[in-house]
Scaffold this motif. Structure first.
Motif, mmCIF file in Angstrom:
data_model
loop_
_atom_site.group_PDB
_atom_site.id
_atom_site.type_symbol
_atom_site.label_atom_id
_atom_site.label_comp_id
_atom_site.label_asym_id
_atom_site.label_seq_id
_atom_site.Cartn_x
_atom_site.Cartn_y
_atom_site.Cartn_z
ATOM 1 N N GLY A 110 37.821 0.836 41.031
ATOM 2 C CA GLY A 110 37.626 -0.278 40.116
ATOM 3 C C GLY A 110 37.050 0.241 38.819
ATOM 4 N N PHE A 111 36.177 -0.559 38.234
ATOM 5 C CA PHE A 111 35.537 -0.193 36.972
ATOM 6 C C PHE A 111 34.031 -0.240 37.154
ATOM 7 N N THR A 112 33.353 0.602 36.431
ATOM 8 C CA THR A 112 31.910 0.638 36.580
ATOM 9 C C THR A 112 31.240 0.973 35.261
ATOM 10 N N CYS A 113 30.015 0.513 35.154
ATOM 11 C CA CYS A 113 29.183 0.859 34.018
ATOM 12 C C CYS A 113 27.733 0.907 34.488
ATOM 13 N N LEU A 125 35.237 -6.341 31.067
ATOM 14 C CA LEU A 125 35.773 -7.698 31.214
ATOM 15 C C LEU A 125 36.880 -7.983 30.204
ATOM 16 N N LYS A 126 36.744 -7.464 28.997
ATOM 17 C CA LYS A 126 37.778 -7.663 27.973
ATOM 18 C C LYS A 126 39.065 -6.926 28.318
ATOM 19 N N ASN A 127 38.940 -5.751 28.916
ATOM 20 C CA ASN A 127 40.105 -4.888 29.118
ATOM 21 C C ASN A 127 40.811 -5.059 30.453
ATOM 22 N N ILE A 128 40.240 -5.810 31.361
ATOM 23 C CA ILE A 128 40.856 -5.966 32.680
ATOM 24 C C ILE A 128 42.268 -6.532 32.581
ATOM 25 N N SER A 129 42.476 -7.452 31.669
ATOM 26 C CA SER A 129 43.799 -8.085 31.570
ATOM 27 C C SER A 129 44.879 -7.109 31.102
ATOM 28 N N THR A 130 44.493 -5.965 30.566
ATOM 29 C CA THR A 130 45.477 -4.984 30.114
ATOM 30 C C THR A 130 45.814 -3.954 31.197
ATOM 31 N N LEU A 131 45.183 -4.062 32.344
ATOM 32 C CA LEU A 131 45.412 -3.122 33.431
ATOM 33 C C LEU A 131 46.849 -3.250 33.944
ATOM 34 N N TYR A 136 46.432 -1.178 39.184
ATOM 35 C CA TYR A 136 45.655 -2.112 40.005
ATOM 36 C C TYR A 136 45.963 -1.900 41.490
ATOM 37 N N LYS A 137 47.242 -1.786 41.818
ATOM 38 C CA LYS A 137 47.638 -1.568 43.214
ATOM 39 C C LYS A 137 47.072 -0.258 43.745
ATOM 40 N N GLU A 138 47.008 0.758 42.896
ATOM 41 C CA GLU A 138 46.418 2.039 43.312
ATOM 42 C C GLU A 138 44.946 1.868 43.652
ATOM 43 N N MET A 139 44.220 1.093 42.863
ATOM 44 C CA MET A 139 42.808 0.826 43.151
ATOM 45 C C MET A 139 42.651 0.132 44.502
ATOM 46 N N LYS A 140 43.516 -0.847 44.776
ATOM 47 C CA LYS A 140 43.459 -1.568 46.058
ATOM 48 C C LYS A 140 43.666 -0.601 47.225
ATOM 49 N N VAL A 141 44.662 0.259 47.106
ATOM 50 C CA VAL A 141 44.943 1.243 48.153
ATOM 51 C C VAL A 141 43.758 2.190 48.308
ATOM 52 N N ASN A 142 43.189 2.625 47.188
ATOM 53 C CA ASN A 142 42.041 3.532 47.233
ATOM 54 C C ASN A 142 40.863 2.899 47.966
ATOM 55 N N CYS A 143 40.627 1.619 47.720
ATOM 56 C CA CYS A 143 39.514 0.927 48.393
ATOM 57 C C CYS A 143 39.692 0.976 49.900
ATOM 58 N N LYS A 144 40.863 0.606 50.366
ATOM 59 C CA LYS A 144 41.128 0.615 51.807
ATOM 60 C C LYS A 144 41.039 2.025 52.373
#
Length: 165
Positions: A110-113, A125-131, A136-144
Protein backbone atom coordinates in the motif's frame (compact mmCIF):
# COMPACT_ATOMS: atom_id res chain seq x y z
CA UNK A 1 -7.49 9.90 13.52
CA UNK A 2 -7.46 13.66 14.03
CA UNK A 3 -4.55 13.75 11.57
CA UNK A 4 -6.68 11.93 9.00
CA UNK A 5 -9.41 14.55 9.41
CA UNK A 6 -6.81 17.30 9.09
CA UNK A 7 -5.44 15.70 5.90
CA UNK A 8 -8.89 15.35 4.33
CA UNK A 9 -9.63 18.97 5.20
CA UNK A 10 -6.55 20.07 3.23
CA UNK A 11 -7.77 18.36 0.05
CA UNK A 12 -10.08 20.34 -2.22
CA UNK A 13 -11.09 17.59 -4.68
CA UNK A 14 -12.35 14.85 -2.37
CA UNK A 15 -13.30 12.02 -4.71
CA UNK A 16 -13.30 9.38 -1.98
CA UNK A 17 -15.18 8.30 1.11
CA UNK A 18 -13.70 7.35 4.45
CA UNK A 19 -15.58 5.01 6.76
CA UNK A 20 -14.69 4.91 10.44
CA UNK A 21 -16.13 1.92 12.25
CA UNK A 22 -16.27 1.38 15.98
CA UNK A 23 -16.58 3.03 19.35
CA UNK A 24 -13.18 4.50 20.11
CA UNK A 25 -12.86 6.63 23.22
CA UNK A 26 -12.56 9.82 21.14
CA UNK A 27 -15.38 9.07 18.72
CA UNK A 28 -17.63 11.96 19.81
CA UNK A 29 -14.72 14.40 19.72
CA UNK A 30 -13.87 13.18 16.22
CA UNK A 31 -17.49 13.46 15.03
CA UNK A 32 -17.58 17.05 16.31
CA UNK A 33 -14.32 17.83 14.48
CA UNK A 34 -15.64 16.34 11.22
CA UNK A 35 -18.89 18.32 11.55
CA UNK A 36 -17.04 21.53 12.44
CA UNK A 37 -14.90 21.22 9.30
CA UNK A 38 -17.89 20.28 7.14
CA UNK A 39 -16.44 16.90 6.16
CA UNK A 40 -19.48 14.76 7.07
CA UNK A 41 -20.09 14.00 3.37
CA UNK A 42 -16.61 12.44 3.06
CA UNK A 43 -15.94 10.95 6.51
CA UNK A 44 -18.74 8.66 7.69
CA UNK A 45 -19.08 7.05 11.12
CA UNK A 46 -20.47 3.59 11.82
CA UNK A 47 -21.16 1.85 15.09
CA UNK A 48 -19.26 -1.27 16.11
CA UNK A 49 -20.09 -4.39 14.14
CA UNK A 50 -19.44 -8.10 14.60
CA UNK A 51 -16.23 -9.43 13.05
CA UNK A 52 -18.14 -11.19 10.25
CA UNK A 53 -19.88 -7.92 9.37
CA UNK A 54 -16.59 -6.07 9.52
CA UNK A 55 -15.31 -8.31 6.76
CA UNK A 56 -18.10 -6.96 4.51
CA UNK A 57 -16.89 -3.41 5.12
CA UNK A 58 -13.32 -4.49 4.38
CA UNK A 59 -14.35 -6.11 1.10
CA UNK A 60 -16.14 -2.91 0.03
CA UNK A 61 -12.99 -0.89 0.68
CA UNK A 62 -10.15 -0.12 -1.68
CA UNK A 63 -7.71 0.67 1.14
CA UNK A 64 -7.66 0.21 4.91
CA UNK A 65 -6.20 2.88 7.17
CA UNK A 66 -3.66 2.05 9.84
CA UNK A 67 -2.18 4.58 12.24
CA UNK A 68 -0.18 4.62 15.43
CA UNK A 69 1.30 7.53 17.32
CA UNK A 70 5.01 8.01 16.86
CA UNK A 71 6.63 6.61 19.99
CA UNK A 72 9.73 4.42 20.44
CA UNK A 73 7.54 1.49 21.55
CA UNK A 74 5.08 1.75 18.66
CA UNK A 75 7.91 2.04 16.16
CA UNK A 76 8.92 -1.51 17.14
CA UNK A 77 5.33 -2.82 17.12
CA UNK A 78 3.50 -4.61 14.33
CA UNK A 79 -0.15 -4.22 15.34
CA UNK A 80 -2.57 -7.12 15.04
CA UNK A 81 -4.76 -4.92 12.84
CA UNK A 82 -1.92 -4.92 10.26
CA UNK A 83 -2.02 -8.69 10.12
CA UNK A 84 -5.81 -8.66 9.78
CA UNK A 85 -5.61 -6.22 6.88
CA UNK A 86 -3.07 -8.45 5.15
CA UNK A 87 -5.26 -11.52 5.69
CA UNK A 88 -8.19 -9.92 3.86
CA UNK A 89 -5.91 -8.78 1.06
CA UNK A 90 -6.76 -5.09 1.12
CA UNK A 91 -3.89 -2.63 0.60
CA UNK A 92 -3.03 -0.32 3.46
CA UNK A 93 -2.66 3.40 3.91
CA UNK A 94 -0.24 3.55 6.79
CA UNK A 95 0.17 6.71 8.84
CA UNK A 96 2.70 4.90 10.92
CA UNK A 97 6.41 4.88 11.69
CA UNK A 98 8.96 2.20 12.35
CA UNK A 99 8.68 -1.50 11.63
CA UNK A 100 5.19 -1.48 10.13
CA UNK A 101 6.03 1.45 7.86
CA UNK A 102 9.09 -0.45 6.65
CA UNK A 103 7.05 -3.60 5.95
CA UNK A 104 4.40 -1.74 3.95
CA UNK A 105 7.09 -0.09 1.83
CA UNK A 106 9.37 -3.10 1.44
CA UNK A 107 6.64 -5.48 0.28
CA UNK A 108 4.52 -2.95 -1.66
CA UNK A 109 1.46 -3.45 0.55
CA UNK A 110 0.00 0.00 0.00
CA UNK A 111 1.15 3.51 0.80
CA UNK A 112 2.79 4.80 3.90
CA UNK A 113 4.09 7.94 5.48
CA UNK A 114 5.63 8.89 8.78
CA UNK A 115 3.05 9.24 11.54
CA UNK A 116 3.91 12.88 12.13
CA UNK A 117 3.62 14.03 8.51
CA UNK A 118 0.12 15.17 7.57
CA UNK A 119 1.39 16.63 4.29
CA UNK A 120 2.59 13.21 3.15
CA UNK A 121 -0.81 11.76 4.05
CA UNK A 122 -2.47 14.49 1.97
CA UNK A 123 -0.26 13.54 -1.00
CA UNK A 124 -1.22 9.87 -0.63
CA UNK A 125 -4.95 10.63 -0.49
CA UNK A 126 -4.70 12.95 -3.51
CA UNK A 127 -2.76 10.45 -5.62
CA UNK A 128 -4.66 7.24 -4.90
CA UNK A 129 -7.09 7.87 -7.74
CA UNK A 130 -4.19 7.87 -10.22
CA UNK A 131 -3.05 4.38 -9.22
CA UNK A 132 -3.08 1.99 -12.15
CA UNK A 133 -5.32 -1.04 -11.83
CA UNK A 134 -2.44 -3.49 -12.34
CA UNK A 135 -0.45 -1.80 -9.56
CA UNK A 136 -3.44 -1.96 -7.22
CA UNK A 137 -3.98 -5.66 -7.98
CA UNK A 138 -0.28 -6.30 -7.29
CA UNK A 139 -0.64 -4.69 -3.85
CA UNK A 140 -3.65 -6.93 -3.10
CA UNK A 141 -1.69 -10.04 -4.09
CA UNK A 142 1.30 -8.88 -2.04
CA UNK A 143 -0.88 -8.46 1.05
CA UNK A 144 -2.20 -12.01 0.82
CA UNK A 145 1.24 -13.43 0.01
CA UNK A 146 2.99 -11.78 2.96
CA UNK A 147 0.19 -12.81 5.30
CA UNK A 148 0.46 -16.43 4.18
CA UNK A 149 4.26 -16.44 4.34
CA UNK A 150 4.76 -14.53 7.60
CA UNK A 151 1.62 -14.13 9.70
CA UNK A 152 -0.76 -17.03 9.08
CA UNK A 153 -1.96 -18.61 12.34
CA UNK A 154 -0.32 -21.94 11.49
CA UNK A 155 3.06 -20.23 11.23
CA UNK A 156 2.50 -18.40 14.52
CA UNK A 157 1.49 -21.64 16.28
CA UNK A 158 4.59 -23.40 14.99
CA UNK A 159 6.76 -20.49 16.18
CA UNK A 160 5.27 -20.75 19.67
CA UNK A 161 5.69 -24.52 19.76
CA UNK A 162 9.35 -24.16 18.70
CA UNK A 163 9.92 -21.62 21.46
CA UNK A 164 8.42 -23.98 24.01
CA UNK A 165 10.67 -26.81 22.89
Amino acid sequence: LESLVEAVNLIEDRNFEIRLIGEGRNKNKLINLVNKKGLYDVIKFFDSVRPKELLNYFEESHFLYLSLKKTPLFEKTVPAKFQTYLAVGIPIIGYISGETNDLISKYNLGFTCDSNNVNQLVAILKNISTLKDKDYKEMKVNCKSIYTAEYHSIIRKNDILNLLK
